[in-house]
Write a protein that holds these residues in place. Structure first.
Motif, PDB file in Angstrom:
ATOM      1  N   TYR A 105       0.825  -1.211   0.000  1.00 11.63           N
ATOM      2  CA  TYR A 105       0.000   0.000   0.000  1.00 11.63           C
ATOM      3  C   TYR A 105       0.864   1.268   0.000  1.00 11.63           C
ATOM      4  CZ  TYR A 105      -4.146   2.781   1.374  1.00 11.63           C
ATOM      5  OH  TYR A 105      -5.197   3.683   1.432  1.00 11.63           O
ATOM      6  N   GLY A 106       2.169   1.101   0.198  1.00 14.09           N
ATOM      7  CA  GLY A 106       3.073   2.245   0.184  1.00 14.09           C
ATOM      8  C   GLY A 106       3.412   2.796   1.552  1.00 14.09           C
ATOM      9  N   ILE A 107       3.098   2.034   2.606  1.00 13.75           N
ATOM     10  CA  ILE A 107       3.437   2.418   3.976  1.00 13.75           C
ATOM     11  C   ILE A 107       4.504   1.454   4.471  1.00 13.75           C
ATOM     12  CG2 ILE A 107       2.603   2.670   6.347  1.00 13.75           C
ATOM     13  CD1 ILE A 107      -0.194   3.236   5.163  1.00 13.75           C
ATOM     14  N   ALA A 108       5.604   2.004   4.945  1.00 15.71           N
ATOM     15  CA  ALA A 108       6.662   1.143   5.473  1.00 15.71           C
ATOM     16  C   ALA A 108       6.155   0.469   6.748  1.00 15.71           C
ATOM     17  CB  ALA A 108       7.913   1.959   5.767  1.00 15.71           C
ATOM     18  N   PRO A 109       6.203  -0.855   6.806  1.00 15.95           N
ATOM     19  CA  PRO A 109       5.720  -1.554   8.002  1.00 15.95           C
ATOM     20  C   PRO A 109       6.657  -1.344   9.180  1.00 15.95           C
ATOM     21  CG  PRO A 109       6.641  -3.111   6.442  1.00 15.95           C
ATOM     22  CD  PRO A 109       6.670  -1.770   5.774  1.00 15.95           C
ATOM     23  N   PRO A 110       6.143  -1.532  10.396  1.00 14.74           N
ATOM     24  CA  PRO A 110       6.990  -1.347  11.582  1.00 14.74           C
ATOM     25  C   PRO A 110       8.120  -2.367  11.616  1.00 14.74           C
ATOM     26  CG  PRO A 110       4.907  -2.343  12.197  1.00 14.74           C
ATOM     27  CD  PRO A 110       4.802  -1.976  10.754  1.00 14.74           C
ATOM     28  N   GLN A 111       9.228  -1.931  12.157  1.00 14.91           N
ATOM     29  CA  GLN A 111      10.375  -2.818  12.296  1.00 14.91           C
ATOM     30  C   GLN A 111      10.187  -3.704  13.514  1.00 14.91           C
ATOM     31  OE1 GLN A 111      13.544   0.030  12.538  1.00 14.91           O
ATOM     32  NE2 GLN A 111      13.624   0.316  10.335  1.00 14.91           N
TER      33      GLN A 111
ATOM     34  N   LEU B 117      11.185  13.003   8.319  1.00 17.12           N
ATOM     35  CA  LEU B 117      10.781  14.400   8.156  1.00 17.12           C
ATOM     36  C   LEU B 117       9.996  14.887   9.358  1.00 17.12           C
ATOM     37  CD1 LEU B 117       9.633  14.484   4.411  1.00 17.12           C
ATOM     38  CD2 LEU B 117      11.838  15.194   5.382  1.00 17.12           C
ATOM     39  N   SER B 118       9.125  14.022   9.877  1.00 18.29           N
ATOM     40  CA  SER B 118       8.288  14.399  11.011  1.00 18.29           C
ATOM     41  C   SER B 118       7.859  13.145  11.760  1.00 18.29           C
ATOM     42  CB  SER B 118       7.040  15.149  10.524  1.00 18.29           C
ATOM     43  OG  SER B 118       6.158  15.392  11.602  1.00 18.29           O
ATOM     44  N   GLU B 119       7.845  13.223  13.075  1.00 15.74           N
ATOM     45  CA  GLU B 119       7.357  12.104  13.892  1.00 15.74           C
ATOM     46  C   GLU B 119       5.862  11.888  13.701  1.00 15.74           C
ATOM     47  OE1 GLU B 119       8.644   9.744  15.757  1.00 15.74           O
ATOM     48  OE2 GLU B 119      10.717  10.411  15.654  1.00 15.74           O
ATOM     49  N   PHE B 120       5.193  12.836  13.048  1.00 10.41           N
ATOM     50  CA  PHE B 120       3.748  12.754  12.854  1.00 10.41           C
ATOM     51  C   PHE B 120       3.435  12.714  11.376  1.00 10.41           C
ATOM     52  CE2 PHE B 120       4.734  14.944  16.774  1.00 10.41           C
ATOM     53  CZ  PHE B 120       4.099  14.117  17.679  1.00 10.41           C
TER      54      PHE B 120
ATOM     55  N   LYS C 276       1.545   6.976  12.536  1.00  9.32           N
ATOM     56  CA  LYS C 276       2.536   6.948  11.469  1.00  9.32           C
ATOM     57  C   LYS C 276       3.453   8.168  11.551  1.00  9.32           C
ATOM     58  CE  LYS C 276      -0.807   6.419   8.575  1.00  9.32           C
ATOM     59  NZ  LYS C 276      -1.822   6.106   7.611  1.00  9.32           N
ATOM     60  N   ALA C 277       4.669   8.023  11.037  1.00 10.45           N
ATOM     61  CA  ALA C 277       5.630   9.106  10.922  1.00 10.45           C
ATOM     62  C   ALA C 277       5.873   9.363   9.434  1.00 10.45           C
ATOM     63  CB  ALA C 277       6.947   8.730  11.605  1.00 10.45           C
TER      64      ALA C 277
ATOM     65  N   PRO D 236       8.103  10.950  -0.648  1.00 10.43           N
ATOM     66  CA  PRO D 236       7.737  10.880   0.777  1.00 10.43           C
ATOM     67  C   PRO D 236       6.916   9.618   1.021  1.00 10.43           C
ATOM     68  CG  PRO D 236       6.283  12.382  -0.361  1.00 10.43           C
ATOM     69  CD  PRO D 236       7.292  11.904  -1.380  1.00 10.43           C
ATOM     70  N   PHE D 237       6.947   9.114   2.246  1.00  9.20           N
ATOM     71  CA  PHE D 237       6.139   7.949   2.587  1.00  9.20           C
ATOM     72  C   PHE D 237       5.874   7.928   4.080  1.00  9.20           C
ATOM     73  CE2 PHE D 237      10.533   6.529   2.873  1.00  9.20           C
ATOM     74  CZ  PHE D 237      10.579   5.770   4.034  1.00  9.20           C
ATOM     75  N   ASP D 238       4.794   7.238   4.451  1.00  8.42           N
ATOM     76  CA  ASP D 238       4.466   7.021   5.853  1.00  8.42           C
ATOM     77  C   ASP D 238       5.187   5.786   6.349  1.00  8.42           C
ATOM     78  OD1 ASP D 238       2.752   9.141   6.516  1.00  8.42           O
ATOM     79  OD2 ASP D 238       0.993   8.095   5.748  1.00  8.42           O
ATOM     80  N   TYR D 239       5.565   5.827   7.606  1.00 10.03           N
ATOM     81  CA  TYR D 239       6.139   4.669   8.308  1.00 10.03           C
ATOM     82  C   TYR D 239       5.235   4.391   9.496  1.00 10.03           C
ATOM     83  CZ  TYR D 239       9.104   2.083  11.563  1.00 10.03           C
ATOM     84  OH  TYR D 239       9.580   1.166  12.458  1.00 10.03           O
ATOM     85  N   PHE D 240       4.764   3.175   9.620  1.00 15.42           N
ATOM     86  CA  PHE D 240       3.917   2.783  10.744  1.00 15.42           C
ATOM     87  C   PHE D 240       4.811   2.652  11.968  1.00 15.42           C
ATOM     88  CE2 PHE D 240       0.954   0.628  13.348  1.00 15.42           C
ATOM     89  CZ  PHE D 240      -0.303   0.851  12.807  1.00 15.42           C
TER      90      PHE D 240
END
Length: 167
Positions: free
Chosen positions: A107-113, A140-143, A149-150, A160-164
């Motif tokens: 979906y384009g969101i980096a999954p949590p590590q 870029l931002s913690e939010f 997501k960050a 740019p992308f969201d990271y869970f």
């Protein structure tokens, strides 16, 4: 007319399947089962009770998720089902399924590590870009688009992308 009686285990599984089909309103490619938000389904004296745990205590999606669970159970033939929010133990990204992590990536969101990531050891976090796979990324931002997501950017593909975020 043939009446088929189901065992308690079959009823509980049918209720679980109905509740597990509910999608997260903020990330519609994930079900609440993928997220690990769906914690338990109990059959007590003919009534169904579903336990859910929010990804964080102020998650605005929980009311909608509860309502969607009630609707899914009603459609599956369970009347007057109860949805209970459980805060302890607190939700963790460790509860996410591998399938859920794959869905996030697609979906384009980096999954949590994993909790044993490099950040846990050295305070550094390396997040791979979900578009191109590069580890040359920056926070870029913690939010991000939602509180869980960050916002990150890939220095290789400039997307740019969201990271869970891990919890």
């Amino acid at each position: 007319m043939v009446i088929v009686l189901q065992s308690e285990a079959e009823l509980r599984q049918r209720a679980w399947d109905a509740a597990a089909s509910v999608v997260d309103p903020e990330i519609p490619v994930l079900t609440i089962a993928d997220l690990g938000v769906l914690r338990d389904v109990v059959l007590d004296n003919g009534k169904i009770e579903v336990a859910i745990t929010p990804t964080y205590s102020g998650c605005p999606a929980m009311n909608m998720i509860s309502l969607e669970i009630e609707i899914a159970l009603e459609r599956a033939g369970f009347r007057q089902a109860k949805v209970r929010t459980v805060l302890s133990p607190a939700w963790t990204t460790d509860w996410m399924s591998e399938e859920g992590r794959r869905k996030l990536q697609a979906y384009g969101i980096a999954p949590p590590q994993a909790t044993g990531s490099r950040r846990a050891l050295f305070g550094e976090q390396v997040v791979a870009c979900p578009q191109c796979g590069s580890a040359n990324t920056e926070l870029l931002s913690e939010f991000g688009s939602t509180s869980c997501k960050a916002l990150w950017r890939c220095k290789a593909c400039c997307e740019p992308f969201d990271y869970f975020k891990c919890h």
